[in-house]
Design a protein around this motif. Structure first.
Motif, mmCIF file in Angstrom:
data_model
loop_
_atom_site.group_PDB
_atom_site.id
_atom_site.type_symbol
_atom_site.label_atom_id
_atom_site.label_comp_id
_atom_site.label_asym_id
_atom_site.label_seq_id
_atom_site.Cartn_x
_atom_site.Cartn_y
_atom_site.Cartn_z
ATOM 1 N N VAL A 70 54.944 39.009 109.038
ATOM 2 C CA VAL A 70 54.662 40.155 109.913
ATOM 3 C C VAL A 70 54.730 41.456 109.115
ATOM 4 C CG1 VAL A 70 55.412 41.453 111.949
ATOM 5 C CG2 VAL A 70 55.462 38.944 111.972
ATOM 6 N N LYS A 71 55.789 41.567 108.295
ATOM 7 C CA LYS A 71 55.936 42.760 107.453
ATOM 8 C C LYS A 71 55.078 42.680 106.194
ATOM 9 C CE LYS A 71 60.651 43.715 109.037
ATOM 10 N NZ LYS A 71 62.082 43.833 108.630
ATOM 11 N N ASN A 72 54.550 41.485 105.925
ATOM 12 C CA ASN A 72 53.643 41.293 104.788
ATOM 13 C C ASN A 72 54.320 41.591 103.451
ATOM 14 O OD1 ASN A 72 51.039 40.232 105.275
ATOM 15 N ND2 ASN A 72 50.120 41.920 104.149
ATOM 16 N N ARG A 73 55.553 41.107 103.295
ATOM 17 C CA ARG A 73 56.248 41.352 102.027
ATOM 18 C C ARG A 73 57.305 40.286 101.769
ATOM 19 N NH1 ARG A 73 61.280 43.918 102.604
ATOM 20 N NH2 ARG A 73 61.749 44.719 104.701
ATOM 21 N N GLU A 74 57.645 40.164 100.492
ATOM 22 C CA GLU A 74 58.737 39.287 100.084
ATOM 23 C C GLU A 74 60.059 39.943 100.468
ATOM 24 O OE1 GLU A 74 59.571 37.020 95.972
ATOM 25 O OE2 GLU A 74 60.094 39.153 95.902
ATOM 26 N N LEU A 75 60.947 39.140 101.065
ATOM 27 C CA LEU A 75 62.251 39.661 101.475
ATOM 28 C C LEU A 75 63.325 39.391 100.433
ATOM 29 C CD1 LEU A 75 62.310 38.534 105.211
ATOM 30 C CD2 LEU A 75 61.629 40.762 104.293
ATOM 31 N N ILE A 127 50.250 39.562 98.814
ATOM 32 C CA ILE A 127 51.687 39.851 98.831
ATOM 33 C C ILE A 127 52.271 39.496 97.468
ATOM 34 C CG2 ILE A 127 53.906 39.368 99.924
ATOM 35 C CD1 ILE A 127 52.330 38.437 102.411
ATOM 36 N N TYR A 175 59.462 32.489 108.484
ATOM 37 C CA TYR A 175 59.183 32.916 107.121
ATOM 38 C C TYR A 175 58.163 31.976 106.480
ATOM 39 C CZ TYR A 175 63.450 35.823 107.208
ATOM 40 O OH TYR A 175 64.416 36.758 107.499
ATOM 41 N N ASP A 234 58.169 37.552 104.747
ATOM 42 C CA ASP A 234 57.990 37.895 106.154
ATOM 43 C C ASP A 234 56.501 38.123 106.388
ATOM 44 O OD1 ASP A 234 57.744 39.187 108.639
ATOM 45 O OD2 ASP A 234 59.759 40.009 108.485
#
Length: 332
Positions: free
Chosen positions: A153-158, A118, A136, A151
């Motif tokens: 679950v979404k596998n990304r930086e918010l 990520i 998070y 996140d």
């Protein structure tokens, strides 16, 4: 860094019997040493208590060690100056911060394989924790003075949350409040992760270079350990300083055992400081347990009453690391 798990316990009034009025001599001692070997520096140690596995950040890899036997289970390669590992048990995932990669490696806890990476917009992700209220993963970006919220679950930086200095270790109260030491300013920041903003920044004087941080959730006390040999105890509700205790210089970790009301600090000097919490605002030094020069990071196993530290027989700057060792300090 320059991780440790805290235990969330039921909040409420503590009866007088919950505290040891006259703590006895410390029973903690160095019980075992397991030579793991291998080259490269190291940083945080993280315990996965249900599986009794230790995750040790070793620069270009993560070492996975059986905490009971001291046996090396596996090495997870492909890291880029890895600093620490955060565990998300419900997803069967671990998240490793790559300081030189500016990304987070996602590890399958069942297979111990890297699944993905990520990217983060911050520079030099260092300390990394899981915040259960928001679910998070949080990475403290040492060279860009901010925190990445990820996140899993979404596998990304918010998003990122700006700080006024260099973040070191962080801890959460499990309700969305996160506290992080600001190393270059000698401060402690209080962040509302749900709102994505810093609520307070509190001074830690006479602390210089705060690194390790632990939390007593029930009594709302924070324990910052500092390069110049102080542990500063801060009230997490309003930021006022309630105590300062001398500890070994150049510590890199602090942890708190809510069952025994004991605070620990591990330092590069080769000493594990054992401090009893007599009450929320009163502390008694019980022992300075000799460990190993350079053994500055640790993980606490409250169920087994053990502290796991790592150090090396040769760890001077500019020299190859030799004799990398897992040390086990046992309690009562």
């Amino acid at each position: 860094m320059k991780k440790i798990a805290w235990t969330l316990i039921v909040a409420g009034l503590l009866s007088a019997s919950a505290w040891s009025a006259e703590p006895g001599a410390s029973a903690y001692k160095l019980a075992q040493q397991h030579v793991l070997g291998g080259g490269g520096g190291w940083d945080y140690v993280t315990l996965d208590a249900p599986t009794h596995r230790l995750f040790i950040a070793r620069d270009d890899r993560v070492m996975v060690v059986d905490a009971n036997s001291g046996r090396l289970v596996q090495e997870i390669p492909g890291m880029k100056h890895v600093h620490g590992v955060a565990l998300v048990s419900e997803l069967h995932r671990a998240y490793a911060s790559n300081g030189h990669g500016n990304d987070i490696s996602v590890i399958d806890l069942d297979t111990l394989k890297v699944l993905s990476h990520i990217p983060v917009s911050g520079k030099d992700p260092d300390a990394i924790i899981y915040e259960p209220a928001t679910r998070y993963v949080l990475a403290m970006n040492g060279d860009s003075n901010n925190v990445s919220t990820i996140d899993p679950v979404k596998n990304r930086e918010l998003a990122t949350i700006a700080l006024d200095g260099n973040p070191e270790f962080a801890t959460s109260d499990g309700q969305g409040n996160v506290y992080v030491n600001i190393e270059d300013k000698g401060e402690l920041a209080h962040i509302d992760i749900k709102a994505g903003k810093v609520l307070h920044t509190w001074p830690l004087a006479p602390c210089e270079g705060p690194t390790g941080l632990a939390l007593d959730s029930a009594n709302k006390r924070l324990f910052s350990v500092c390069a110049n040999g102080w542990m500063i105890v801060t009230d997490a509700t309003d930021g006022h300083q309630v105590a300062k205790i001398a500890v070994g210089k150049e510590p890199d970790a602090a942890t708190y055992d809510s069952q025994t009301h004991t605070v620990f600090s591990s330092s590069r000097e080769g000493v594990l400081n054992v401090i009893h919490q007599d009450s929320a605002d009163k502390y008694t030094k019980l022992a300075d347990v000799p460990t190993m020069k350079s053994a500055r990071t640790m993980a606490l196993d409250t169920a087994a009453d053990k502290i796991y530290l790592v150090g090396a027989k040769v760890a001077q700057k500019g020299k190859p690391v030799r004799g990398f060792t897992l040390l086990v300090v046992a309690g009562h």
